[in-house]
Design an enzyme around this catalytic site. Structure first.
Site, PDB file in Angstrom:
ATOM      1  N   ARG A  11       0.794  -1.229   0.000  1.00 20.44           N
ATOM      2  CA  ARG A  11       0.000   0.000   0.000  1.00 20.44           C
ATOM      3  C   ARG A  11       0.837   1.296   0.000  1.00 20.44           C
ATOM      4  NH1 ARG A  11      -3.467   1.485   3.208  1.00 20.44           N
ATOM      5  NH2 ARG A  11      -5.080   1.957   1.691  1.00 20.44           N
ATOM      6  N   CYS A  27      14.588  -4.290  -4.420  1.00 21.78           N
ATOM      7  CA  CYS A  27      15.349  -3.420  -5.321  1.00 21.78           C
ATOM      8  C   CYS A  27      14.449  -2.440  -6.067  1.00 21.78           C
ATOM      9  CB  CYS A  27      16.111  -4.272  -6.312  1.00 21.78           C
ATOM     10  SG  CYS A  27      17.028  -5.552  -5.483  1.00 21.78           S
ATOM     11  N   GLU A  28      13.805  -1.573  -5.353  1.00 22.30           N
ATOM     12  CA  GLU A  28      12.927  -0.556  -5.937  1.00 22.30           C
ATOM     13  C   GLU A  28      12.970   0.650  -4.996  1.00 22.30           C
ATOM     14  OE1 GLU A  28      10.523  -0.806  -8.537  1.00 22.30           O
ATOM     15  OE2 GLU A  28      10.678  -2.960  -8.934  1.00 22.30           O
TER      16      GLU A  28
END
Ligand code: LLP
Length: 400
Positions: free
Chosen positions: A297, A326-327
Site C-alpha cells: 500500500r 530493489c525498488e
C-alpha cells in the site's frame, strides 16, 4: 498484544490479526442495520485467509467475491452458497458457469455484453441466473483516485440508462432473474454525502423499475466505509445505515453491504525487524526485513501506515523506513522521526489487516509472510511462512 513474543515465536515478517476486533466491527455494523432486513457480505479481497472468512461466516456473514477463486474460498470456509455474491468487471465463461452451477445468491453484472454472456451460459445449463446490475451513479467519492470507482470515467458498472435496458432484457429472458441492484463508489470513504447521493440515485432507479413491474429484492450498497489510518474522520456505522435507509422509504428490500477494510484493517499488524541503519550523505535510512512485496500500500498509493519501533532509545532523527527490495518505491514511511535503532529491534506497522497480505507477492523471490490470528488471547498460525520450495513448486526445470 505482546508483539515481542509473537515475533520471537513466529519470526518476521509476520502478519498478526486480532479476531476479537473483527468480531466487534462486525457486530457494530450489524447493529447499525438492526430491525431492517440486511445481510453483511464480507469483501473477501480485503483479507482472504480461509480462517478469516470462516471467522466471519460463523458470525453469519456472507461474502462478496471477485473471482471464482474467492467464491471457492468462501464455500470452503463454510459460507452458504445463498450468501455469496460474485462481482467484477471481467468474469470468464468458466467462472460464470461454475458460479451458476454452485447456485450462489447472485452474479453482479457490469456490462450489457456480460449480461448476454451470462444469459447464454445459463441457457446452456438450462437454469435461471439470479443477477444484479452494478450501477455507476457518477458520484465523486472523494477518495484516492486508484480506489475511486463511482465516476463514469472509471471502468466499473454501467450508467443509469444502460442499467434500465439491462433490467428490461433480464425481465424478458427465460434464463435471467433480476433480483438485485448494486453500487460501490469507492473505498476508504470518509464522507457520508457521496454514499447518500449514490443511494438516492440508485433507489430512484429501483422505483422506476417497479413501474415496469421489475421488483428488485436486494439493494447492495457495496463496501467502502473508511477507517482510521492516521487522523481521518471515521463514518459511524449508525449514521451510514441511517443515511442509506432514508433513501429507501416505501421500498421493501434486503440491504446487502460489502465491507472489507472496515472489518479487518485495524485488526491487523505487520511485524518486521530492523536489519541495518545507514546514512547516505545526509539521508538516514532504517532498513527492515519486511518489504513492498509484503505490504504494497505505501508503494502503490503512497498510503500512510503508522509505524512504531519498539525500543527504549532516547535519540531520534528523521529517516525513511525501507525494505530490502530493489525498488525506490520500497518504503513503509518517509521522512518521519524515528528513534536510533539496533539490529533486531521490532517494528510494528499498524492497520495492516486489509489489503496487506492479499496484495503481497513473491517479488525478488521473497517468501510470503506467516499469518497468525489472536482470539481470546489464543494464538494460531493461519498460514505458515512460504518456503523456497513453495515458491518454485509450479515451475518447470527444463534441464540442460
Ligand atoms: N465491494 C466492491 C464491489 C469492491 O470493489 C470493494 C473494494 C469492496 C466491496 C470492499 O471495499 P472496502 O469496504 O474494503 O473499502 N487495494 C485498495 C483497496 C481496493 C478496493 C477495491 N474494491 C487499498 O489497499 O486501499
Amino acid at each position: 498484544m505482546n508483539f515481542k513474543k509473537l515475533a520471537d515465536d513466529y519470526g518476521t515478517p509476520l502478519y498478526v490479526y486480532n479476531f476479537d476486533y473483527m468480531k466487534d466491527r462486525f457486530d457494530e455494523l450489524k447493529e447499525a442495520f438492526r430491525g431492517r432486513k440486511s445481510m453483511i457480505c464480507y469483501a473477501v479481497k480485503a483479507n482472504s485467509n480461509i480462517s478469516v472468512i470462516k471467522h466471519f461466516a460463523k458470525m453469519g456473514s456472507g461474502c462478496d467475491c471477485v473471482s471464482i477463486g474467492e467464491v471457492n474460498r468462501a464455500l470452503r470456509a463454510g459460507v452458504s452458497s445463498y450468501k455469496i455474491i460474485f462481482s467484477g468487471v471481467g468474469k470468464r465463461d468458466d467462472e460464470i458457469k461454475e458460479a451458476l452451477e454452485k447456485d450462489i445468491l447472485l452474479i453482479n453484472l457490469e456490462s450489457e455484453a456480460e449480461l448476454k454472456r451470462v444469459e447464454m451460459i445459463a441457457k446452456e445449463l438450462n437454469l435461471t441466473a439470479r443477477i444484479s446490475v452494478r450501477v455507476n451513479p457518477n458520484i465523486d467519492p472523494m477518495t484516492h483516485p486508484y480506489i475511486s470507482t463511482g465516476l463514469h470515467e472509471s471502468k466499473f458498472g454501467v450508467d443509469i440508462d444502460s442499467a434500465k435496458r439491462m433490467y428490461i432484457v433480464a425481465k424478458n429472458s427465460n434464463n435471467l432473474d433480476p433480483v438485485g441492484i448494486h453500487f460501490h463508489i469507492g473505498s476508504q470513504l470518509t464522507e457520508l454525502n457521496p454514499i447518500k447521493e449514490a443511494s438516492e440515485i440508485v433507489s430512484d432507479l429501483v422505483r422506476s423499475l417497479k413501474v415496469l413491474d421489475i421488483n428488485i429484492k436486494f439493494f447492495d450498497i457495496g463496501g467502502g466505509i473508511g477507517v482510521k489510518y492516521d487522523n481521518e474522520e471515521r463514518i459511524k456505522p449508525y449514521d451510514y445505515a441511517q443515511a442509506i435507509l432514508k433513501t429507501l422509504s416505501g421500498l421493501d428490500m434486503t440491504i446487502i453491504c460489502e465491507p472489507g477494510r472496515f472489518l479487518t484493517a485495524n485488526s491487523g499488524y505487520f511485524l518486521t525487524k530492523v536489519l541495518y541503519e545507514k546514512v547516505n550523505v545526509d539521508k538516514r535510512f532504517v532498513i527492515v526485513d519486511g518489504a513492498m512485496n509484503d505490504l504494497l500500500r505505501p508503494a502503490l498509493y503512497n498510503a500512510y501506515h503508522k509505524v512504531e519501533i519498539l525500543n527504549d532509545s532516547k535519540e531520534s532523527s528523521i529517516a525513511n523506513l525501507v525494505g530490502p527490495v530493489c525498488e525506490s518505491g520500497d518504503f513503509f514511511a518517509k521522512d518521519i522521526e524515528l528513534p536510533k535503532t539496533s539490529h533486531n529491534d521490532l517494528v510494528v506497522v499498524y492497520s495492516a489487516g486489509a489489503y496487506g497480505f492479499t496484495m503481497s507477492s513473491n517479488y525478488n523471490t521473497r517468501g510470503r509472510a506467516c499469518e497468525v490470528s489472536v482470539e481470546n488471547e489464543k494464538v494460531r498460525v493461519i498460514r505458515r511462512r512460504e518456503s523456497f520450495e513453495d515458491m518454485i513448486a509450479l515451475e518447470t526445470d527444463l534441464g540442460d
